[in-house]
Motif scaffolding. Structure first.
Motif, short mmCIF file in Angstrom:
data_model
loop_
_atom_site.label_atom_id
_atom_site.label_comp_id
_atom_site.label_asym_id
_atom_site.label_seq_id
_atom_site.Cartn_x
_atom_site.Cartn_y
_atom_site.Cartn_z
N UNK B 195 -8.72 -15.69 6.04
CA UNK B 195 -8.08 -15.18 7.41
C UNK B 195 -8.75 -16.61 8.54
N UNK B 196 -9.71 -16.60 8.38
CA UNK B 196 -10.69 -17.17 9.32
C UNK B 196 -11.25 -18.61 8.69
N UNK B 197 -11.91 -18.52 7.14
CA UNK B 197 -12.71 -19.20 6.51
C UNK B 197 -11.77 -19.88 5.22
N UNK B 198 -11.48 -20.74 5.52
CA UNK B 198 -11.01 -21.46 4.24
C UNK B 198 -11.75 -22.13 2.93
N UNK B 199 -12.79 -22.26 3.97
CA UNK B 199 -13.87 -22.62 2.65
C UNK B 199 -15.51 -21.51 2.33
N UNK B 200 -14.53 -20.42 1.86
CA UNK B 200 -15.50 -19.55 1.29
C UNK B 200 -16.20 -19.42 0.65
N UNK B 201 -16.33 -20.34 -0.44
CA UNK B 201 -17.82 -21.11 -1.71
C UNK B 201 -18.69 -20.90 -0.36
N UNK B 202 -18.51 -22.27 0.33
CA UNK B 202 -18.97 -23.08 0.80
C UNK B 202 -20.03 -22.32 2.04
N UNK B 203 -19.08 -21.61 2.90
CA UNK B 203 -19.70 -20.26 3.98
C UNK B 203 -20.32 -19.24 2.81
N UNK B 204 -20.04 -19.37 2.21
CA UNK B 204 -21.07 -18.50 1.49
C UNK B 204 -22.60 -18.80 0.69
N UNK B 236 -15.82 -14.24 -7.57
CA UNK B 236 -14.97 -13.60 -8.04
C UNK B 236 -13.82 -14.27 -8.45
N UNK B 237 -13.30 -14.82 -8.28
CA UNK B 237 -11.71 -15.21 -8.09
C UNK B 237 -12.10 -16.83 -8.50
N UNK B 238 -12.88 -17.53 -8.37
CA UNK B 238 -13.19 -18.59 -10.02
C UNK B 238 -13.43 -17.84 -11.20
N UNK B 307 -17.43 -26.54 -6.91
CA UNK B 307 -16.86 -25.02 -6.39
C UNK B 307 -16.54 -25.44 -5.43
N UNK B 308 -17.23 -27.01 -4.00
CA UNK B 308 -16.57 -27.21 -3.17
C UNK B 308 -15.59 -27.74 -3.63
N UNK B 309 -15.43 -28.44 -4.34
CA UNK B 309 -14.08 -29.05 -4.56
C UNK B 309 -12.81 -28.38 -5.15
N UNK B 310 -13.40 -27.23 -5.28
CA UNK B 310 -11.82 -26.01 -5.92
C UNK B 310 -11.83 -25.72 -4.69
N UNK B 311 -12.43 -25.39 -2.77
CA UNK B 311 -12.26 -24.99 -2.40
C UNK B 311 -10.79 -26.31 -1.99
N UNK B 312 -11.54 -27.47 -1.79
CA UNK B 312 -10.96 -28.49 -1.62
C UNK B 312 -9.74 -28.58 -2.19
N UNK B 313 -9.32 -28.53 -3.29
CA UNK B 313 -8.01 -28.66 -4.10
C UNK B 313 -7.18 -27.33 -3.40
N UNK B 314 -8.13 -26.06 -3.32
CA UNK B 314 -7.09 -25.08 -2.17
C UNK B 314 -6.12 -25.39 -1.02
N UNK B 315 -7.22 -26.21 -0.49
CA UNK B 315 -6.58 -26.70 0.34
C UNK B 315 -5.66 -27.51 0.42
N UNK B 316 -5.34 -28.71 -0.92
CA UNK B 316 -4.79 -29.52 -0.81
C UNK B 316 -3.56 -28.83 -1.51
#
Lengths: 875, 672
Positions: B195-204, B236-238, B307-316
């Motif tokens: 809801x506030x962080x679309x790159x959770x793997x990064x900020x995790x 957990x998701x990936x 893992x970064x790419x996964x976040x980017x792909x999800x946003x895309x």
């Protein structure tokens, strides 16, 4: 905020109410107090789920900490001084309860939970007799629109036990805490009527009358029932239950959190008892008259007819003209008596059961490779596995008790979970890898897993070196299989197999669970061999592994086989060559020494006229056998068909004599789970009507036809002793007065065995007939168990019957919508069923639940295991 | 100047209601007007009440506060909270309609005491101002009880917060996701984070987690490991191959151009996409390097690329088209973007290395590299970095640390860090410095490079440095490091990498577009005229105006991320860009770019401070903080080894760690 690993402190010593106790670090104050025998009141605490801290009743004082701490969710600390009772604490507890009672309905007189309500007990215990607090009264609607359950949120104290059991134990997440403030309730997230497993574990754990069982509502006050501890008679998990009965009827089933299964049941265990009360129960013997009508008869008439006809056939054709089909539903003792009757009185080894279709041959393979059959550990070992693989089975559909253990392992103990199943199941959300192989490719898939495991160098070398031979031959056979070929056949590529292999081996303590899709696979022999190989390579069967577990849908398949319900072995898996004489002597007679006919051979024997009489105990052959029409013709050809059952099954409708039998609640005895736990139970209620237990019927018949009538008055103790002496399977100790874990089944310790890894040569897949392009699979689903539960009104309410699951893509290709009729045809037959469009299936695959008696899906199945090639069209 | 009429804030009673003479002077970190216009009449929250306006109706305000707590935020998950706030809320409503008795007011004290046993702090903290009100304004309550008084219509605004949530620049609902992890609801936790962080793997993984500095559990023992819990939910998701559940709203017919596919650009694209606004993101780097500074500035051993790419792909996949290899200003002009799109969001980041001001740095010597950020980018992109065998990195921030650690992984035999202050003064995260230490990086602290030493071929052979010592305190009382005369020495090396900071490159913004740029080379955006009692502008921690709507002076053009804030953190860029997305949406739908009351309240609370490090938190310190496991030993930094160093939590560890959370929600309410 250091970024280094924490050092772990192993234990803590603390003082509670002046007494010292040392407990492992991480223990809660509540548990530490329990060690000292100090009971701190709680309402929301539930041992088997994570802590909640909702009720705030368990407050204690910790010296030096200003505020009271809740004992249930506060870990101990070394050196602390805890007080569990003081005027201040009592005051807090009392006032908190007073708050809890604000607007709580005063409908105790008609509340289902009255008499077993924790809130009542807590108020009584803390003498909460007035309520100084008040608020505007607002009544929340009661959920009358749920199936099997009813929820009155006004009675809810928000302990969250139901939510946690649903999420953490059952893995369903069907209910949740919703809304805010005083309107906070337990409901479905969407507000729609409940759609769940209907296991009723939430009812069992609800401390108040919020969640109640609809079928039990107003059936009586809790204290007016007779409560009999027992063992569930549905699946092979063997859950420990209590039957609550009155006036000869079981009115509900509960389970204690102190039981082996921690109080957790499934829909069958909780609600399936309605089958026992079904109006379809057979309550008197039936005899076929000259016109072919089955008419009521007395027991003397019925048993007399059986005895006379059997004797005639035996006299004319020998015992070999008679065959018996045993039951995975009856007790060990009854199975023993059945084969004793067949072998000792009739004089035939033509004894088999539906286990022939998968479980039994699979266990023979497992026995040959490992030295024992069934689960190698009790199933709780699974909870402590570091990796679990489930191959070829819908875990919840086949045996929910195993599913609960796997969920614990995966969610609480960090186990990696690999599912290798042809269709997605409710376990998928816990899986780290899902190998959705093509139906029928089981043997290739598991061979591929073995190959990938060896390719990754992950085999448990120490274990194999010590305990298993044959690695070279296995490796050589796997070298012959290419990953490309495996991928072509299974649809699972090398990378997926390697990843799964790594997951399966992670942590080194693997559990291997395999289900009916393996044991009934087209190439069952290779598939089972590959599973056992996998269990050996991972060391799952070694002392540091978490075991291998075959699944079976029915409650006593393992026990039935232990008792010799198979043509190859005497009870205890003794061969005729070794033990026929000993058994004969013990039974004061002689028994045939040649192996008898198996299930398929019995049908053939009937067809070619060798077998003239068939005694079917607790098995609906017409339903369980493939090729329904062929079976029907065979049964119709018999001179004598005796069916001993609870219900007028399709098979029973053909019988010459029908003998009404008793349910699991109506008799005493023992069941053996697939993980080899032998559990005894007493009788809860008398058999319905004039029905008799299978044991009573068999004992009587034995005396009527046996050359030596020595067992007329065999007592349960004497029978148990006889079984123990002859089989060598059990320890001697058994307290028959309500014990549920009385006998220990002796398995030779594995260290004494050398296991054998067998080479894997999976059979080349059969080229399908393009006219029948779909793979039809038949198997169990969650809301039923065998056909028994289809007689339960409760199960019928929540589980639709007689449908065919079809993938979205195929449904649109054929042009059928959800709920429309589909005609399914194979080379030998056709049926029409309602379509259930599902995303659990891969395209090209169809699934039909095996339970429905109306589906008659075996009209489509030839005399083969595994998938059926069919075509579908809009009906 | 606004006068405090009455206050109990900080448990300190200031009562200027009936003083003759000089009222007691007191000020709070609050603006005089809520949004720069409407006067702030009162503030009510976890730590008491503050009245700036003597006409505020305290009983009505109290009743409203308790009603909102009970009906909007009380989770119902503990008895005292659920029922206690219900009894209180109804009691105050009864007071207002004259149905209560004076004795009822005594129940407030009783319940305030009992609610100290609540499971979390929301309901419990809500009793604090309520009890203060009843205690200090009893006569007002009594006059209601006696009848004849009716509340005047008043505009109240409230905000739910928590110390961690407030401190997080993205304002992630941390207590919620931590509780969800505690309850084994990883999917729900991740949804909360997103809801506030679309790159959770990064900020995790790489977040400096300012939230943890404001964790109330610190007042008991150690902060909750908030960052790694975020990683747990994300991993957990990936690890379970789950499909992200987000469903964007139906597409709307307006589109947005975004400059830069870094954390700010992607976050803005993500939140616009969820609302149905398709955006096109122009990224100067080639495909495979989405993520901006995360991709080319944070080494893979901290942030694995797949893992970064996964976040980017999800946003895309939500509806953001990323156009790679497109440098705005070169491949397309900003004016063209403004013309082609309904709104433009500028988030180019800060990718230009700052010069370090040392003799010889501008000579083009072999072995003297442009800057740390360029080195990291080229190393990651597999381009020649120009690095030799003995590497000196100058600087003390995270980029400098990343450079010395990457140098080892690129095969440096020696990797040396030069920093002008002491170790504990390094701006780099301490665990990053420890990580470098463990990998064998050498440190020279309190040294100032003065000259690049080269051989006849202009190849770097060393750096001349001078030792630094703390000088005399200056006018502000702060001691600054000063060179120690005669302490010059040479550090031998063949490579020098300056890593002392980055600037945005804003050359793509034409001067004629009306977009202002600060002297720190950041984009100027509009702000609310928030002033304190002394008439001074309220500013944030970076020296920017406190409450900015992120629209530039050029209509339809917005700016965010490092290029607007100044070089900061991923989480700051995400928080800032999320706000930009909300403002852009308002702009697209209403033609106005403005901040909502909730946005403003966020800024006000951050300015006021929600966390109180001096608070005495009574709790048993029996559950110590869990830290993630990591790979140890020098080998982890061996040549070519970019394997992730930190390993995250086992789920069971995460669950136990999450159980330490004190769930420090609290509600603030103002009357305006």
């Amino acid at each position: 905020m250091a970024h280094t690993e924490s050092c772990e402190i192993k234990s803590a010593t603390l003082t509670i109410d002046g007494k010292q106790v040392t407990v492992p670090a991480g223990t809660t104050i509540l548990d530490a107090a329990f060690e000292l025998g100090i009971k701190i009141p709680t309402l929301c605490w539930l041992k088997k789920v994570s802590t909640t801290g909702a009720c705030r009743i368990c407050v204690v004082e910790v010296e030096g900490v200003e505020r009271p701490m809740t004992a249930c969710n506060t870990p101990v600390k070394d050196g602390i001084n805890v007080t569990t009772s003081s005027p201040k604490l009592e005051q807090i507890r009392k006032k908190t309860l007073e708050l809890m009672l604000v607007n709580h309905p005063l409908d105790c007189p008609v509340c289902d939970a009255a008499g077993e309500c924790d809130l009542q007990d807590a108020c009584y215990g803390l003498q909460v007799v007035k309520n100084p607090y008040g608020a505007e009264l607002e009544r929340l609607p009661i959920r009358y629109d749920w199936k099997l359950l009813e929820s009155d949120p006004n009675r809810c104290i928000l302990c969250e036990k139901c939510v946690k059991v649903c999420r953490e134990i059952v893995g369903r997440e069907a209910i949740e805490v919703v809304n805010r403030g005083d309107r906070t309730i337990i409901d479905t997230i969407t507000g729609e009527p409940l759609d769940c497993d209907f296991c009723g574990n939430c009812i069992n754990t609800c401390p108040t009358g919020t969640l109640i069982s609809k079928p039990f509502k107003f059936r009586g006050r809790p204290w007016t029932f007779d409560v009999t501890p027992s063992i569930c008679g549905f699946c092979s998990s063997g859950c420990q239950i209590e039957y609550h009965s009155r006036d000869g009827r079981v009115e509900r089933v509960t389970s204690s959190d102190d039981s082996y299964n921690k109080g957790n049941l499934c829909v069958n265990g909780r609600f399936g008892y309605a089958a026992f009360n079904s109006s379809g129960r057979l309550t008197v013997p039936l005899l076929k008259d000259v016109e072919g009508n089955q008419k009521k008869a007395s027991w003397d008439q019925a048993l007399g007819t059986v005895a006379i006809k059997l004797k005639e056939i035996i006299a004319a054709n020998g015992g070999g003209a008679v065959a018996g089909i045993g039951s995975p539903r009856v007790t060990n003792e009854e199975s023993y008596l059945f084969q004793k009757f067949m072998r000792g009185a009739v004089g035939t080894n033509n004894i088999d059961s539906e286990a022939r279709l998968g479980y039994f041959p699979a266990q023979v393979i497992q026995y040959e490779m490992l030295g024992y059959s069934g689960g190698t550990y009790a199933m709780d070992a699974i909870e402590n596995a570091s990796a679990v693989i489930v191959i070829g089975g819908d875990l919840k559909g086949e045996s929910a008790g195993f599913a609960y253990r796997v969920i614990q392992a995966a969610t609480k103990n960090d186990a990696k979970l690999v599912l290798a199943t042809a269709r997605a199941t409710s376990m998928n959300k816990f899986a780290n890898a899902f190998l959705q192989y093509r139906p029928g490719s089981e043997s290739w898939l598991v061979a591929g897993l073995n190959k990938a495991l060896l390719a990754e160098g992950l085999e448990n070398k120490e274990f194999i070196q010590k305990s298993a031979k044959g690695l070279e031959a296995l490796q050589a056979s796997l070298d012959e299989l290419s990953f490309e070929r495996i991928a072509e056949i299974t649809g699972i590529n090398e990378a997926e197999l390697r990843e799964a292999a790594r997951l399966v081996c992670s942590g080194g303590r693997t559990a291997v669970i395999y289900g009916a899709d393996i044991m009934r696979a087209t190439d069952m022999k290779s598939a089972v061999t590959a599973v056992v190989d996998l269990a050996l390579l991972t060391g799952a069967v070694g002392t540091t592994g978490a075991g291998i577990f075959p699944l079976d849908e029915k409650n006593n398949t393992q026990g039935m086989l232990d008792m010799g319900i198979c043509p190859e072995y005497l009870p205890g898996y003794h061969t005729y060559a070794h033990k026929a004489a000993a058994f004969g002597a013990a039974w004061k007679g002689t028994i045939p020494t040649a192996p008898g006919k198996d299930l398929f051979q019995i049908i053939e024997g009937i067809e070619d006229g060798q077998i003239k009489a068939l005694y079917v105990m607790g098995s609906d052959l017409l339903h369980v056998m493939p090729n329904r029409n062929r079976t029907l013709k065979a049964l119709q050809k018999l001179e004598l068909l005796v069916v001993q059952d609870l219900f007028l099954t399709e098979t029973a409708r053909l019988a010459t004599v029908i003998l009404p039998a008793a349910t699991a609640a109506e008799k005493a005895g023992s069941f053996t789970t697939v993980d080899n736990r032998v559990q005894c139970f007493p009788c809860a209620v008398a058999p319905a009507g004039d029905a008799r237990t299978d044991g009573d019927i068999l004992t009587k018949l034995y005396s009527l036809i046996a050359p030596v009538t020595n067992i007329v008055s065999l007592s349960p103790q004497a029978l148990h002793q006889e079984i123990t002496d002859l089989t060598g399977l059990y320890s001697d100790v058994c307290d028959h007065d309500g014990c549920r874990m009385g006998r220990v089944k002796s398995k030779a310790a594995f260290v004494n065995h050398e296991a054998t890894l067998l080479p894997l040569v999976p059979a080349a897949p059969v080229k399908g007939d393009p006219a029948y392009p779909f793979d039809l699979c038949v198997g169990p689903i969650l809301h039923h168990n065998g056909t028994l539960s289809t007689w339960s009104d409760n199960n019928q309410i929540v589980a639709e019957q007689g449908y065919i699951e079809v993938s979205e893509g195929d449904a649109s290709k054929v042009g059928v919508a959800n709920g429309a009729n589909i005609k399914i045809s194979s080379a030998i037959g056709a049926v029409t069923l309602k379509a259930k469009v599902s995303n659990a299936l891969q395209t090209g695959m169809l699934f039909v639940p095996s339970h429905s008696r109306e589906s008659q899906i075996n009209l489509l199945m030839g005399n083969v295991r595994g998938v059926v090639s069919v075509k579908i069209e809009k009906a | 100047m606004a006068q405090v009429v009455f206050s109990t804030w900080g448990r300190n009673v200031v009562d200027n209601r009936n003083v003759s003479g000089e009222p007691q002077a007191v000020s709070f970190k609050l603006p005089v007007a809520f949004d720069g216009e409407r006067p702030l009449r009162s503030f009510m929250g976890w730590d008491g009440i503050i009245l700036f306006d003597k006409d505020v109706d305290v009983p009505a305000m109290t009743a409203e506060y308790m009603k909102r707590v009970q009906t909007l935020y009380c989770c119902g998950k503990c008895t005292p909270g659920k029922k206690g706030t219900k009894v209180l809320a109804d009691l105050f409503q009864n007071v207002l309609v004259g149905k209560a008795s004076e004795a009822d007011l005594d129940t407030v004290a009783d319940l305030a005491e009992l609610l100290k046993n609540c499971k979390c702090t929301l309901c419990q903290s809500a009793t604090v101002p309520v009890f203060d009100a009843v205690t200090h304004y009893r006569e007002d309550f009594v006059s209601y009880i006696k009848g004849g008084r009716t509340p005047k219509p008043t505009n109240y605004i409230h905000k739910i917060t928590a110390p961690c949530m407030d401190k997080c620049p993205a304002h992630i609902d941390i207590p919620k996701y931590v509780e969800e992890i505690k309850n084994y609801q990883y999917g729900e936790a991740l949804a909360t984070i997103r809801e506030n962080m679309p790159m959770p793997s990064v900020c995790g993984r790489v977040c400096p987690h300012p939230c943890e500095t404001a964790c109330r559990r610190k007042n008991v023992d150690d902060a909750i490991n908030i960052m790694v819990l975020k990683r747990t939910a994300s991993d957990y998701e990936w690890q379970h191959k789950l499909v992200p559940p987000m469903q964007p709203k139906p597409a709307k017919n307006k589109k947005v151009a975004i400059v830069g596919a870094g954390p700010a650009g992607l976050a803005c694209a993500y939140y616009l996409a969820l609302e149905g606004y398709k955006s096109t993101v122009y990224e100067a780097l080639p495909e495979g390097f989405g993520g901006g500074m995360i991709a080319v500035g944070i080494p893979a051993y901290r942030m694995p690329r797949h893992i970064l790419q996964r976040d980017v792909d999800i946003i895309a996949s939500m509806g953001a088209e990323i156009k790679y290899d497109m440098r705005v200003g070169k491949d397309i002009t900003l004016a063209e973007l403004k013309q082609q799109y309904d709104a433009v969001f500028l988030a180019p980041g800060a990718h230009r290395s700052k010069p370090m001001g040392v003799e010889g740095e501008d000579k083009g010597y072999k072995g003297f590299l442009t800057g740390g950020i360029d080195f990291l980018r080229e190393a990651y992109m597999g381009k020649p970095t120009g690095m030799g065998k003995k590497v000196c990195v100058v600087g003390g921030g995270n980029t400098a640390i990343d450079c010395v650690r990457v140098a080892l992984r690129e095969g440096a035999e020696e990797s040396i860090l030069l920093y002008r202050r002491s170790r504990k003064e390094m701006p780099a995260d301490s665990w990053e410095v420890d990580g470098a230490d463990e990998e064998g990086v050498k440190f020279e602290f309190q040294v100032l490079p003065t000259r690049i030493v080269v051989d006849a071929n202009e190849q770097v052979i060393g750096v001349e440095c001078v030792r630094m010592a703390m000088g005399e305190p200056d006018a502000s009382g702060r001691r600054r490091p000063e060179p120690v005369p005669g302490s010059e020495f040479i550090v031998e090396c063949d490579t020098v990498i300056p890593a002392i900071g980055q600037d945005p490159d804003l050359s793509f913004i034409p001067p004629d577009m009306g977009i202002d740029i600060t002297k720190w080379n950041t984009v100027v955006t509009k702000y609310l005229p928030l002033k304190d009692a002394a008439g001074k502008d309220l500013k944030d921690g970076m020296g920017n105006m406190l409450s900015r709507s992120l629209i530039t002076d050029c209509d339809g053009v917005f700016a965010g991320g490092d290029a607007e804030i100044g070089p900061l953190t991923v989480v700051a860029c995400v928080g800032n860009a999320h706000r930009a997305a909300l403002v852009i949406q308002r702009w697209l739908e209403e033609g106005k770019a403005y901040l909502s009351e909730q946005d403003i309240f966020d800024d006000l609370l951050t300015y006021l401070g929600v966390y109180d490090k001096g608070e005495n938190v009574a709790w048993l310190d029996s559950a110590s903080r869990a830290n993630q496991k990591e790979i140890h030993g020098k080998e982890r930094a061996s040549k070519g080894n970019y394997r992730e160093v930190e390993l995250g939590f086992a789920d069971s560890t995460a669950q136990t760690e999450a159980d330490r959370c004190l769930r420090c929600y609290r509600m603030a309410m103002v009357a305006v």
